[in-house]
Enzyme design. Structure first.
Site, PDB file in Angstrom:
ATOM      1  N   HIS A 116       0.838  -1.201   0.000  1.00 48.67           N
ATOM      2  CA  HIS A 116       0.000   0.000   0.000  1.00 48.67           C
ATOM      3  C   HIS A 116       0.874   1.253   0.000  1.00 48.67           C
ATOM      4  CE1 HIS A 116      -3.092  -2.659   2.209  1.00 48.67           C
ATOM      5  NE2 HIS A 116      -3.602  -2.415   1.013  1.00 48.67           N
TER       6      HIS A 116
ATOM      7  N   LYS B 175     -17.957  -6.212   7.030  1.00 49.18           N
ATOM      8  CA  LYS B 175     -16.661  -6.873   6.888  1.00 49.18           C
ATOM      9  C   LYS B 175     -16.060  -7.067   8.277  1.00 49.18           C
ATOM     10  CE  LYS B 175     -12.606  -6.791   3.965  1.00 49.18           C
ATOM     11  NZ  LYS B 175     -11.855  -6.072   2.964  1.00 49.18           N
TER      12      LYS B 175
ATOM     13  N   ARG C  62      -2.228  -5.827  -8.154  1.00 42.87           N
ATOM     14  CA  ARG C  62      -1.142  -6.788  -7.938  1.00 42.87           C
ATOM     15  C   ARG C  62      -1.114  -7.839  -9.034  1.00 42.87           C
ATOM     16  NH1 ARG C  62      -3.250  -8.231  -2.125  1.00 42.87           N
ATOM     17  NH2 ARG C  62      -4.974  -8.408  -3.536  1.00 42.87           N
TER      18      ARG C  62
ATOM     19  N   SER D 119      -3.040  -7.681   2.831  1.00 42.09           N
ATOM     20  CA  SER D 119      -3.281  -7.588   4.268  1.00 42.09           C
ATOM     21  C   SER D 119      -3.631  -8.956   4.840  1.00 42.09           C
ATOM     22  CB  SER D 119      -4.410  -6.593   4.554  1.00 42.09           C
ATOM     23  OG  SER D 119      -4.035  -5.302   4.157  1.00 42.09           O
TER      24      SER D 119
END
Length: 160
Positions: free
Chosen positions: A16, A40, A89, A127
């Protein structure tokens, strides 16, 4: 030109930060904003994620840290910003982010999404991967800033 870089940042990783640092050289201002998504199951709450981002980006002058709930298009309008920045990514990221970009543009035709490829050394990093390694006491020192490593280890031990 100002851009919004949204994400969950649970927690912020070196990947990030790579996107933030590189984008800070291309845009006048970057608003890094943490999505507050109650559905979430995040490890860090929104306030903690905002604090970690503020701490890890404090030396980048043109970065502002914020949070939002609801639709990104509404947040962008409230900030009078028409460009969203997304880091990619892998091809799987592109599929999802492309769908989101098209949806956002359908909801607000003024909103554009700019994609920035991650540096190859962070192409595997997420993450979720960081949390999984940390959960089993693995070394995450090369994956996240020191303050994030410290807070993540404390969080997983139940100290915060």
């Amino acid at each position: 030109m100002t851009v919004i870089y949204p994400g969950s940042f649970d927690p912020v990783t070196n990947g990030h930060l790579d996107i933030i640092k590189r984008a800070s050289k291309k845009f006048d201002k970057i608003i890094v904003t943490v999505l507050n998504n109650p559905s979430k199951n995040s490890l860090f709450n929104v306030e903690e994620r905002v604090e970690l981002l503020k701490n890890t980006t404090k030396d980048i002058e043109n970065v502002e840290i914020d949070s939002f709930a609801g639709l990104l298009i509404d947040y962008a309008k409230s900030k009078d910003v028409s460009i969203i920045l997304k880091g990619l990514r892998a091809l799987s990221d592109f599929e999802y982010e492309f769908q989101m970009a098209l949806t956002n543009t359908m909801l607000d035709e003024e909103l554009e999404t700019f994609f920035l490829m991650t540096s190859s050394k962070y192409s595997f990093l997420s993450s979720s991967v960081v949390k999984e390694i940390a959960k089993f006491n693995g070394d995450i020192s090369k994956l996240v800033p020191e303050i994030v490593e410290y807070n993540l280890n404390k969080k997983l031990k139940g100290d915060i």
